[in-house]
Design an enzyme around this catalytic site. Structure first.
Site, PDB file in Angstrom:
ATOM      1  N   TYR A 149       0.859  -1.181   0.000  1.00  0.00           N
ATOM      2  CA  TYR A 149       0.000   0.000   0.000  1.00  0.00           C
ATOM      3  C   TYR A 149       0.897   1.233   0.000  1.00  0.00           C
ATOM      4  CZ  TYR A 149      -3.507   3.407   1.446  1.00  0.00           C
ATOM      5  OH  TYR A 149      -4.334   4.505   1.506  1.00  0.00           O
ATOM      6  N   GLN A 151       1.171   5.034  -0.060  1.00  0.00           N
ATOM      7  CA  GLN A 151       0.565   6.356   0.125  1.00  0.00           C
ATOM      8  C   GLN A 151       1.629   7.401   0.463  1.00  0.00           C
ATOM      9  OE1 GLN A 151      -3.225   6.986   2.275  1.00  0.00           O
ATOM     10  NE2 GLN A 151      -2.031   8.197   3.731  1.00  0.00           N
ATOM     11  N   THR A 152       2.353   7.203   1.566  1.00  0.00           N
ATOM     12  CA  THR A 152       3.290   8.208   2.069  1.00  0.00           C
ATOM     13  C   THR A 152       4.378   8.529   1.055  1.00  0.00           C
ATOM     14  OG1 THR A 152       2.919   7.470   4.324  1.00  0.00           O
ATOM     15  CG2 THR A 152       4.906   8.721   3.933  1.00  0.00           C
ATOM     16  N   SER A 158       0.959  12.588   6.500  1.00  0.00           N
ATOM     17  CA  SER A 158      -0.408  12.754   6.986  1.00  0.00           C
ATOM     18  C   SER A 158      -1.252  13.622   6.059  1.00  0.00           C
ATOM     19  CB  SER A 158      -0.392  13.373   8.392  1.00  0.00           C
ATOM     20  OG  SER A 158       0.259  12.511   9.304  1.00  0.00           O
ATOM     21  N   ARG A 322      12.769 -12.071  40.745  1.00  0.00           N
ATOM     22  CA  ARG A 322      13.989 -11.382  41.195  1.00  0.00           C
ATOM     23  C   ARG A 322      13.836 -10.854  42.621  1.00  0.00           C
ATOM     24  NH1 ARG A 322      18.722  -9.544  39.170  1.00  0.00           N
ATOM     25  NH2 ARG A 322      19.548  -7.505  39.772  1.00  0.00           N
ATOM     26  N   ARG A 345       4.038   1.040  38.864  1.00  0.00           N
ATOM     27  CA  ARG A 345       4.467   1.137  37.466  1.00  0.00           C
ATOM     28  C   ARG A 345       3.900   0.018  36.598  1.00  0.00           C
ATOM     29  NH1 ARG A 345      10.770   1.337  38.639  1.00  0.00           N
ATOM     30  NH2 ARG A 345      11.035   1.664  36.397  1.00  0.00           N
ATOM     31  N   GLY A 413      18.643  -3.233  35.120  1.00  0.00           N
ATOM     32  CA  GLY A 413      19.703  -3.361  34.124  1.00  0.00           C
ATOM     33  C   GLY A 413      19.471  -4.475  33.129  1.00  0.00           C
ATOM     34  N   THR A 434       3.363   7.510  14.631  1.00  0.00           N
ATOM     35  CA  THR A 434       3.419   8.372  13.448  1.00  0.00           C
ATOM     36  C   THR A 434       2.826   7.739  12.197  1.00  0.00           C
ATOM     37  OG1 THR A 434       5.730   7.650  13.203  1.00  0.00           O
ATOM     38  CG2 THR A 434       5.340   9.806  14.179  1.00  0.00           C
ATOM     39  N   GLU A 436       0.100   5.659   9.797  1.00  0.00           N
ATOM     40  CA  GLU A 436      -1.366   5.694   9.680  1.00  0.00           C
ATOM     41  C   GLU A 436      -1.947   6.962  10.306  1.00  0.00           C
ATOM     42  OE1 GLU A 436      -2.309   3.701   7.614  1.00  0.00           O
ATOM     43  OE2 GLU A 436      -0.501   2.481   7.705  1.00  0.00           O
TER      44      GLU A 436
END
Length: 677
Positions: A149, A151-152, A158, A322, A345, A413, A434, A436
C-alpha cells in the site's frame, strides 16, 4: 560465574507460589480473551506448528545482520506458504498462523498484525469492482504477486491531499500515466516495497481533462513477477535500517515513477469512476474510501494491547522471580514486585493491556458491520468509526509504547538486554505514533468532530456520533460527589470521565469562538482525543464486567478490579490535571482518590501472575530469557549469553588477533614480558 543453585531454585519457587494465589479460573479468562475454547484450540494448533518449525526460530536473530535477518525471514515466509498448503489452510487461517508467529517478513507491514497483502486486499475489496477484486485478489492469494500500500511520500505523509504523485488520464490510449515530479514525490516508508512487492495500490492525484480530482487509488506494477526486475520507468529500493533496530525484516521502501503507463481499469472504480472519454464520476459518498484506512487504525488498537500484554507479562514475571535488598531472617531478599514503586508502574499497565484488548475486540466487531454496510454504499457507521479509531489509535500508540518502555525500565539493568524480550516490542511498536496518521494530526480530527457535536447540542439537534452523548452533562450539569466508597461505582467513574471530556470540548468551543486560530488549538484537541478514548475504554471495561456477571460470574470480580486500577490510575496520574482543570473533581477529593487507587493496586497483588498467565502466551511467543512461565531468569540469561558467537572459540580467536595489534604495538610485547604483566 554462574548463579548458585539456591538462587535458581528460589526464583522458580517464587513464581510458582505467586501463580497459586490467583482468585479466579485463569483458563476461563484465557478462553474469554480468545473468543471461546474452540478459537483457543485453533490458536494452540497454530502454536504447535510454529514451535516445531525450525524456520520460525528467533534465537539467531540477535546476532544476525539486517541482511541476514531478511534472508532468514524470506525463508520463513516461504515455509509459511508451504505449511498452509500442506494443512489446506484457508486464507484466513494462513493469516492467523502468520500473525501468531510474531515473525515479520519482507512484504508485510505493521509487524505481523496486518501484512502487505492484507493492506493490499481490503483496499481492493473496498474500492475495486467485483472484476478487479477477482483478478487481483486471486493472484495475491496464490502468492503469484506480492502487494503493498503506497501512500506516504518523501515530503508528505499525513497530508494526503498534498501528495504529489500524479495519475493523468490519456484518452488517446485509454491509460493513466503515473508520474513523480521530483524526488520529494517519491513513495517512501512503504512496507513491502523495498525488496518484495510486485504491485502497489497507490495513492495519486487523479487528473483528467486538465482537472485535478484529488487523491485516488490505482494498482501500479512495480516489479515483473516473471523476472522480478523493476518495471520500465520505476526506480525502487529499500530505505535502510530503522530506529532502535525495529522492523529489521520489513522492507520499507521507496519508488519513483517516470511516466509509467497503466490501463484505465487499474484505477479502483467501485465508487469513483473515469470513463473512456475521461469523464469523472464521483462516489455517492465522498468519504467511502476511508474504510480501508480505518481498518489499519482498528488493528493498531489490538496490536497495542497484545504487545503491552507481552511486555507486562515478562516484566511482572521477572520482578516476581527477582529478589533485591532487605533480607529477612532466613537471608531471603525481598521480591522486586513487592516494592510499591514497581507495583505502581506495572499493575496499571496490565489493566491498560486488558482495556486495549477488550476494546479492540469490540471495535473489530463494529468494523465488520461497517464493512458490510460500505459494500452497499451505506456510510452510516463511517463517521463514528473514523473518529473513534483515530482516538483509539492515538491513545493506544502513545500509552502502549510508553508502557512497553516502562516495563523495560522496571526490570532494571537486565531489561536493557535484548534477551529480555521487551526491547523488540518497543522498537517495532513505537512508530505507530506516526504511521497511519501522526498522532497530533489525528487528534485534530477528533477535536473537530466533537465541536460539531457540541454545535448540535447547542442547537437542540441530535448527535451524529452516539459516543458523544456525554456532552449532555453540559446541559444537565449534575453534581458528582466523590467519597471513599462511591469512587468504585461504575456509573460515577463514567460520569467523571464523561464530564471531563465534555468540559474539554466546551473549552475548545470557547477558544475557537473567541477567535483563536485552529492551528493554535492543537493541545486542546490532544486532551479531548485522550479524554474521548479513555471514556470509551472505561465504558468497554464496565460493559465487559456486566457481561461477565451474567455469563461467567467467576471472572467478573477480577475484571472489575482491573477496571478500578485502570480508572483510578488515570484519575491520579496522566489525567489528573485535566480532571482538575475541567472541575470534574475537586482538589479536596484528590487524597481520597489516591488512597482508593492504592487500595485498588493492593486488590490485584495476588492475581498479578494469574492475570498475565491469562493472556495465554507461550515461552516461544514471548521470546524472553527473563519472563518465562516457570521463572529461572538467571539460568536462562546465562544460557542466552553462551550462544553469542563472540563467545565461541572462533570468535574469541578472531577478536583476540585484532586486539593484539593494539596491545603489541611498538616494543609493547617485550615490555609486557619484562614487566610480567
Amino acid at each position: 560465574m554462574a548463579p548458585t543453585s539456591k538462587q535458581l531454585q528460589q526464583s522458580t519457587h517464587d513464581i510458582q507460589a505467586a501463580r497459586q494465589k490467583a482468585s479466579f479460573p485463569v483458563d476461563q479468562l484465557t478462553n474469554y480473551l480468545y473468543g471461546g475454547p474452540e478459537n483457543l484450540k485453533k490458536v494452540d494448533k497454530y502454536r504447535t506448528i510454529i514451535a516445531n518449525e525450525p524456520a520460525f526460530t528467533k534465537k539467531k536473530a540477535a546476532f544476525q545482520s539486517r541482511q541476514e535477518q531478511l534472508h532468514s525471514s524470506i525463508h520463513a515466509a516461504r515455509r509459511f506458504i508451504e505449511i498452509a498448503e500442506e494443512q489446506n489452510f484457508s486464507t484466513q487461517e494462513f493469516l492467523e498462523l502468520f500473525a501468531l508467529s510474531g515473525i515479520s517478513t519482507p512484504g508485510y507491514i505493521l509487524n505481523n498484525i496486518i501484512d502487505d497483502n492484507v493492506a493490499f486486499w481490503p483496499v481492493i475489496e473496498f474500492q475495486g469492482t467485483d472484476e478487479q477484486a477477482k483478478k487481483w485478489l486471486d493472484a495475491a492469494k496464490r502468492h503469484a504477486i506480492v502487494g503493498c500500500y503506497a501512500q506516504t511520500e518523501l515530503s508528505h505523509g499525513s497530508n494526503v491531499v498534498g501528495l504529489q504523485t500524479t495519475a493523468t488520464f490519456d484518452e488517446a490510449t485509454d491509460e493513466f500515466v503515473i508520474n513523480s515530479p521530483d524526488i520529494t514525490a517519491a513513495k517512501w516508508w512503504i512496507g513491502g516495497l523495498g525488496v518484495a512487492a510486485t504491485h502497489a495500490v497507490l495513492q495519486a492525484q487523479l487528473i483528467s481533462k486538465g482537472k485535478n480530482y484529488g487523491p485516488h487509488i490505482f494498482i501500479v506494477p512495480i516489479r515483473s513477477p516473471l523476472d522480478y526486475k523493476p518495471i520500465k520507468g520505476v526506480t525502487v529500493g529499500d530505505i535502510g535500517p530503522k530506529a532502535y533496530g525495529g522492523f529489521a525484516t520489513v522492507d520499507n521502501g521507496y519508488a519513483l515513477f517516470d511516466n509509467v503507463r497503466i490501463p484505465r481499469d487499474y484505477m479502483l472504480m467501485r465508487f469513483a469512476k473515469v470513463s473512456k472519454t475521461g469523464e469523472y464520476q464521483p462516489p455517492v459518498h465522498s468519504k467511502l474510501s476511508y474504510g480501508s484506512m480505518v481498518k489499519l487504525r482498528v488493528s493498531i488498537l489490538s496490536d497495542a494491547g497484545w504487545r503491552l500484554a507481552k511486555s507486562s507479562t515478562i516484566a511482572i514475571r521477572y520482578c516476581t522471580s527477582r529478589r533485591q535488598f532487605n533480607p529477612d531472617q532466613n537471608g531471603l531478599e525481598s521480591q522486586v514486585i513487592s516494592y510499591s514503586s514497581v507495583r505502581h508502574r506495572l499493575y496499571p499497565l496490565v489493566a491498560t493491556a486488558y482495556a486495549l484488548i477488550l476494546s479492540g475486540i469490540n471495535l473489530n466487531k463494529t468494523f465488520n458491520v461497517m464493512t458490510e454496510q460500505l459494500s452497499r454504499e451505506d456510510a452510516t457507521l463511517l463517521p463514528e468509526m473514523h473518529v473513534n479509531s483515530c482516538a483509539f489509535k492515538v491513545w493506544g500508540a502513545r500509552r502502549s509504547s510508553e508502557g512497553i518502555e516502562e516495563c523495560r525500565k522496571a526490570m532494571g539493568g537486565h531489561g536493557y538486554s535484548i534477551f529480555s524480550g521487551v526491547s523488540e516490542h518497543f522498537a517495532t511498536f513505537v512508530p505507530a505514533n506516526t504511521y497511519e496518521g501522526d498522532n497530533f494530526m489525528l487528534c485534530q480530527q477528533v477535536g473537530r468532530a466533537m465541536l460539531k457535536q457540541l454545535d448540535n447540542l447547542l442547537k437542540g439537534k441530535s448527535y451524529n456520533l452516539k459516543t458523544a452523548t456525554y456532552l449532555d452533562v453540559l446541559i444537565s450539569n449534575p453534581t458528582i460527589t466523590v467519597d471513599a466508597n462511591s469512587i468504585y461505582n461504575p456509573e460515577l467513574q463514567l460520569a467523571l470521565f464523561g464530564k471531563r471530556a465534555a468540559h474539554l470540548v466546551a473549552n475548545l468551543g470557547r477558544q475557537v469562538k473567541a477567535g483563536r486560530p485552529w492551528g493554535d488549538v492543537n493541545m486542546e484537541c490532544w486532551e479531548i482525543c485522550l479524554a474521548h478514548a479513555e471514556f470509551l475504554l472505561l465504558k468497554q471495561f464496565h460493559d465487559t464486567v456486566r457481561d461477565l456477571q451474567k455469563s461467567q460470574p467467576l471472572l467478573a470480580p477480577v475484571v472489575q478490579k482491573l477496571t478500578n486500577v485502570f480508572a483510578l490510575s488515570i484519575l491520579t496520574g496522566t489525567g489528573l490535571a485535566t480532571f482538575l482543570t475541567s472541575q470534574s473533581i475537586n482538589v479536596a477529593d484528590v487524597d481520597t482518590i489516591q488512597e482508593a487507587y492504592r487500595n485498588s493496586l493492593n486488590e490485584i497483588v495476588d492475581d498479578a501472575i494469574g492475570l498475565t498467565d491469562a493472556f495465554g502466551f507461550t515461552d516461544d511467543e514471548l521470546n524472553t530469557a527473563l519472563g518465562k512461565k516457570d521463572g529461572n531468569p538467571y539460568g536462562e540469561l546465562w544460557e542466552a549469553a553462551q550462544s553469542n558467537p563472540l563467545n565461541s572459540d572462533e570468535g574469541r580467536e578472531e577478536l583476540g588477533e585484532l586486539m593484539k595489534t593494539i596491545l603489541h604495538r611498538g616494543d609493547n610485547l617485550a615490555y609486557i614480558k619484562a614487566a610480567k604483566l
